[in-house]
Design an enzyme around this catalytic site. Structure first.
Site, PDB file in Angstrom:
ATOM      1  N   GLY A 291       0.739  -1.222  -0.046  1.00  0.00           N
ATOM      2  CA  GLY A 291      -0.109  -0.048   0.126  1.00  0.00           C
ATOM      3  C   GLY A 291       0.710   0.999  -0.118  1.00  0.00           C
ATOM      4  O   GLY A 291       0.185   2.413  -0.169  1.00  0.00           O
ATOM      5  N   HIS A 315       0.266  -3.654   6.247  1.00  0.00           N
ATOM      6  CA  HIS A 315      -0.258  -3.529   7.564  1.00  0.00           C
ATOM      7  C   HIS A 315      -1.466  -2.591   7.707  1.00  0.00           C
ATOM      8  O   HIS A 315      -2.611  -2.836   8.582  1.00  0.00           O
ATOM      9  CB  HIS A 315       0.918  -2.972   8.497  1.00  0.00           C
ATOM     10  CG  HIS A 315       0.529  -2.913   9.868  1.00  0.00           C
ATOM     11  ND1 HIS A 315       0.179  -4.066  10.467  1.00  0.00           N
ATOM     12  CD2 HIS A 315       0.481  -1.853  11.005  1.00  0.00           C
ATOM     13  CE1 HIS A 315      -0.120  -3.780  11.884  1.00  0.00           C
ATOM     14  NE2 HIS A 315       0.216  -2.345  12.207  1.00  0.00           N
ATOM     15  N   GLU A 317      -4.873  -1.016   6.347  1.00  0.00           N
ATOM     16  CA  GLU A 317      -6.073  -1.725   5.547  1.00  0.00           C
ATOM     17  C   GLU A 317      -6.549  -0.685   4.546  1.00  0.00           C
ATOM     18  O   GLU A 317      -6.893  -1.110   3.298  1.00  0.00           O
ATOM     19  CB  GLU A 317      -7.218  -2.208   6.208  1.00  0.00           C
ATOM     20  CG  GLU A 317      -7.836  -1.061   7.383  1.00  0.00           C
ATOM     21  CD  GLU A 317      -9.062  -1.432   8.076  1.00  0.00           C
ATOM     22  OE1 GLU A 317      -9.924  -1.864   7.252  1.00  0.00           O
ATOM     23  OE2 GLU A 317      -9.039  -1.573   9.341  1.00  0.00           O
ATOM     24  N   ALA A 364       8.979  -4.422   0.330  1.00  0.00           N
ATOM     25  CA  ALA A 364       9.114  -3.067   0.202  1.00  0.00           C
ATOM     26  C   ALA A 364       8.744  -2.442   1.393  1.00  0.00           C
ATOM     27  O   ALA A 364       8.565  -1.443   1.901  1.00  0.00           O
ATOM     28  CB  ALA A 364       8.304  -2.405  -0.855  1.00  0.00           C
ATOM     29  N   LYS A 410      20.838   5.765   2.240  1.00  0.00           N
ATOM     30  CA  LYS A 410      20.891   6.204   3.608  1.00  0.00           C
ATOM     31  C   LYS A 410      21.566   4.964   3.977  1.00  0.00           C
ATOM     32  O   LYS A 410      22.035   5.124   5.284  1.00  0.00           O
ATOM     33  CB  LYS A 410      19.685   6.628   4.122  1.00  0.00           C
ATOM     34  CG  LYS A 410      19.167   7.751   3.720  1.00  0.00           C
ATOM     35  CD  LYS A 410      17.777   8.314   4.133  1.00  0.00           C
ATOM     36  CE  LYS A 410      17.263   9.682   3.793  1.00  0.00           C
ATOM     37  NZ  LYS A 410      17.136   9.723   2.239  1.00  0.00           N
ATOM     38  N   ASN A 447      16.249   9.201  -2.792  1.00  0.00           N
ATOM     39  CA  ASN A 447      14.850   9.792  -2.535  1.00  0.00           C
ATOM     40  C   ASN A 447      13.734   9.699  -3.724  1.00  0.00           C
ATOM     41  O   ASN A 447      14.631   9.804  -4.923  1.00  0.00           O
ATOM     42  CB  ASN A 447      14.906  11.223  -2.133  1.00  0.00           C
ATOM     43  CG  ASN A 447      15.639  11.362  -0.849  1.00  0.00           C
ATOM     44  OD1 ASN A 447      16.489  10.625  -0.513  1.00  0.00           O
ATOM     45  ND2 ASN A 447      15.354  12.507  -0.194  1.00  0.00           N
ATOM     46  N   GLY A 450       7.808  12.685  -4.621  1.00  0.00           N
ATOM     47  CA  GLY A 450       6.419  12.581  -4.336  1.00  0.00           C
ATOM     48  C   GLY A 450       5.832  11.380  -3.490  1.00  0.00           C
ATOM     49  O   GLY A 450       4.689  11.149  -3.305  1.00  0.00           O
TER      50      GLY A 450
END
Length: 615
Positions: A291, A315, A317, A364, A410, A447, A450
């Site tokens: 998501g 995690h 919904e 991800a 990073k 990075n 958006g």
């Protein structure tokens, strides 16, 4: 009723035009010595000629729907229809008269033809000229737009501005790099010159908006144009890329504001579709964090490769529901399973892997917000380290073919808890790869523009509120990439996996955050530090001025793709790594300083941001 009345009037006028032009043509016939017209033909023949001409003209008008056309938009196509109708109405009766009587006047036919054209076309073009001029003069307070690109797209936009009274904008002219068009006119508007004239024209013509109407040119050319246009005070807008319009992506059919993405100027990525399809097509693919910004884009780009089943694990919904609805609408035949689960829940993950047996895993799911993770180091470790460990070990246990970890720049010589936890995640999957049938790889990039929590949405929100725009440090530099661009390279990198690699994406040139803020303010139509201030807030916890893409021990090698490289770290001791991870688990509930000490022991290059030289 109004439309029916208007249609009757138009038909009546066009028929009258035939009769009037025929009478005028007869009157203009050269006279004989006794004063009679050179072509008498008899009254019956003349009336037959007139009736036949009007019947043929009426048939032609109806056939070409002349009465259904809007006079305000009369143009070349209407003129062609008028010429065709006039020719039929004049020539066919002339031919009939010649066949019947052997007598017909050529001049009569020519005058008749010219009269029909003049009486039909004249009122239409006069009405169009009136509408065009009246609509422009009616609202002198309209915004003034300069159109970059005097081709078909730019002309269409200018024409719409001239004819649509409801638009609060009017075109003042064009800019085009084609020297043939310079100092010429298009739709009565001047072509001022090439892109070098943009700044001067914008000032002298008091331009409020610049519209880039070149949808077919490359992103590199668009970037160059945007860099020229942003030196003006005008707001920038752009016509969407034609391919995106055709494919249904982006703001289809509408102009949009120029975005920071347009400034990057990178042309479309060359994708090896065959190799990607080879490891995704007809496979069960699991995406964790589905998501999120990266996870949801992974779903969008993997779906067209027809996986056997796409597993969306997340995690939250609401975010999973959103991407599910989008995918079901776009890919109705795709088998989708939505899984609400936390990657920290090992038992739940084992149940998912046991049931679905995913063959390809894109991991991800992660905590990525640097300052928040500095204040909550235990949560960063739970999600980024132990969450990754859970998913990776399940992939190994249930014989997944590939596991792709989404990592970050990073993680290189980290100054933050977040970066350090991602580095440990990289180290863990590389150590696991040495003894697994699964190919474990990581993909590292900077990075993405958006994404949620990133700098661009924050700057835009500050601009909307009228400022100030806050930049942490005037010298802070970051690598940037668009979300679709990054994900496309991630999927491509997965096709190169042999096991244990850290793939590093070519992020282009680094960008100063201050310059980014300046560009965003200008693209929004404001002047930096005049209309909207830029202030410096100081570096936040865990931040550093410059991000790096390689650790000291990694050497860089190329792949088949010109924007994907491989960094190979030194040897990792699996036993020592497992021991340190168990030690880390024991200190999770302790003071943050103790947690950082364990992190530093595991990743010696980790150093607190405050100890880093700012320069």
């Amino acid at each position: 009723m109004r439309v029916a009345y208007r249609t009757k009037v138009i038909i009546a006028w066009d028929l009258a035009a035939i009769g009037i032009s025929l009478a005028a043509a007869y009157a203009l016939e050269p006279s004989k010595a006794d004063g009679a017209a050179a072509w008498t033909g008899g009254a019956a023949l003349w009336l037959t000629y007139a009736a036949l001409s009007m019947a043929i003209g009426f048939w032609s008008f109806i056939r070409q729907r002349m009465h259904r056309r809007i006079w305000q938009y009369t143009g070349i196509s209407e003129m062609i229809c008028i010429l065709q109708s006039a020719a039929l109405a004049a020539i066919l009766p002339f031919a009939a008269a010649w066949i019947v009587s052997g007598e017909a006047g050529v001049l009569l036919m020519l005058h008749h033809f010219i009269g029909i054209v003049a009486l039909m076309a004249g009122p239409r073009f006069v009405w169009r000229a009136f509408c065009d001029n009246y609509s422009v003069k009616k609202q002198p307070s309209k915004k003034r737009a300069l159109i970059v690109g005097a081709g078909s797209c730019g002309t269409l936009i200018a024409k719409e501005m001239q004819q649509n009274d409801s638009m609060n904008i009017t075109a003042v002219g064009f800019i085009d790099d084609d020297p043939y068009k310079h100092r010429m006119q298009q739709l009565g508007l001047p072509v001022f010159g090439g892109r070098g004239e943009i700044a001067c024209v914008a000032e002298t013509q008091r331009v409020d908006e610049i519209i880039i109407a070149m949808p077919s040119v490359s992103k590199t050319q668009i970037s160059a144009l945007v860099n020229v246009c942003k030196t003006t005070k005008a707001k920038l807008r752009i016509v969407p890329d034609l391919q995106n319009m055709i494919d249904g992506r982006g703001p289809t059919g509408r102009m949009r504001d120029v975005s920071v993405e347009d400034l990057l100027g990178r042309d479309p990525i060359r994708t090896d579709l065959e190799h990607i399809a080879g490891y995704v097509e007809r496979k069960t693919v699991l995406i964790t964090g589905a998501g999120g910004s990266i996870g949801s884009e992974l779903c969008r780009q993997i779906a067209p490769f027809a996986p056997n089943k796409l597993l969306l694990l997340g995690h939250g919904e609401n975010s999973i529901y959103t991407i599910e609805m989008e995918l079901r609408a776009t890919f109705p035949d795709l088998a989708i399973e939505t899984i609400i689960a936390d990657v920290q829940d090992r038992i739940r993950l084992e149940g998912v892997f046991a049931r679905y047996r995913p063959q390809v895993v894109f991991h991800a799911a992660a905590h990525k917000h640097v300052p928040l993770m500095e204040r909550n180091p235990a949560e960063a470790i739970k999600n980024n380290v132990f969450g990754t460990k859970n998913v990776a070990e399940c992939a190994d246990q249930y014989k997944a073919e590939r596991f792709v970890l989404i990592s970050t720049d990073k993680a290189v010589n980290p100054t933050s808890v977040m970066g350090t936890t991602k580095r440990i995640a990289e180290m863990f999957i590389q150590s696991l790869d040495k003894h697994s049938e699964t190919k474990f790889v990581a993909v590292r990039f900077g990075n993405v523009l958006g994404s949620r929590g990133s700098v661009i949405p924050r700057f835009k929100d500050q601009i909307l509120r009228g400022g100030p725009v806050t930049v942490t440090h005037p010298e802070m530099v970051r690598y940037f990439m668009t979300i679709p661009e990054a994900v496309q390279l991630v999927i491509q990198a997965g096709s190169f996996a042999k096991g244990g690699e850290v793939f590093i994406l070519d992020m282009g040139k680094p960008v100063k955050i201050y310059d980014l803020a300046v560009d965003l303010i200008r693209l929004s139509g404001y002047e930096p530090n005049v209309d909207i201030d830029i202030t410096f807030s100081g570096m936040r916890e865990g931040e550093k001025l410059y991000e790096e893409l390689l650790t000291n021990e990694e050497g860089l090698s190329s792949t088949k793709h010109d924007r994907i490289f491989i960094g190979r770290p030194g040897q990792l001791n699996r036993t020592e790594l497992d021991f340190e991870i168990r030690k880390m688990e024991k200190v999770l509930g302790q003071h943050p300083d103790e947690i950082r000490a364990v992190l530093r022991h595991l990743v010696p290059s980790y150093r607190n941001a405050e100890s880093t030289a700012v320069g």
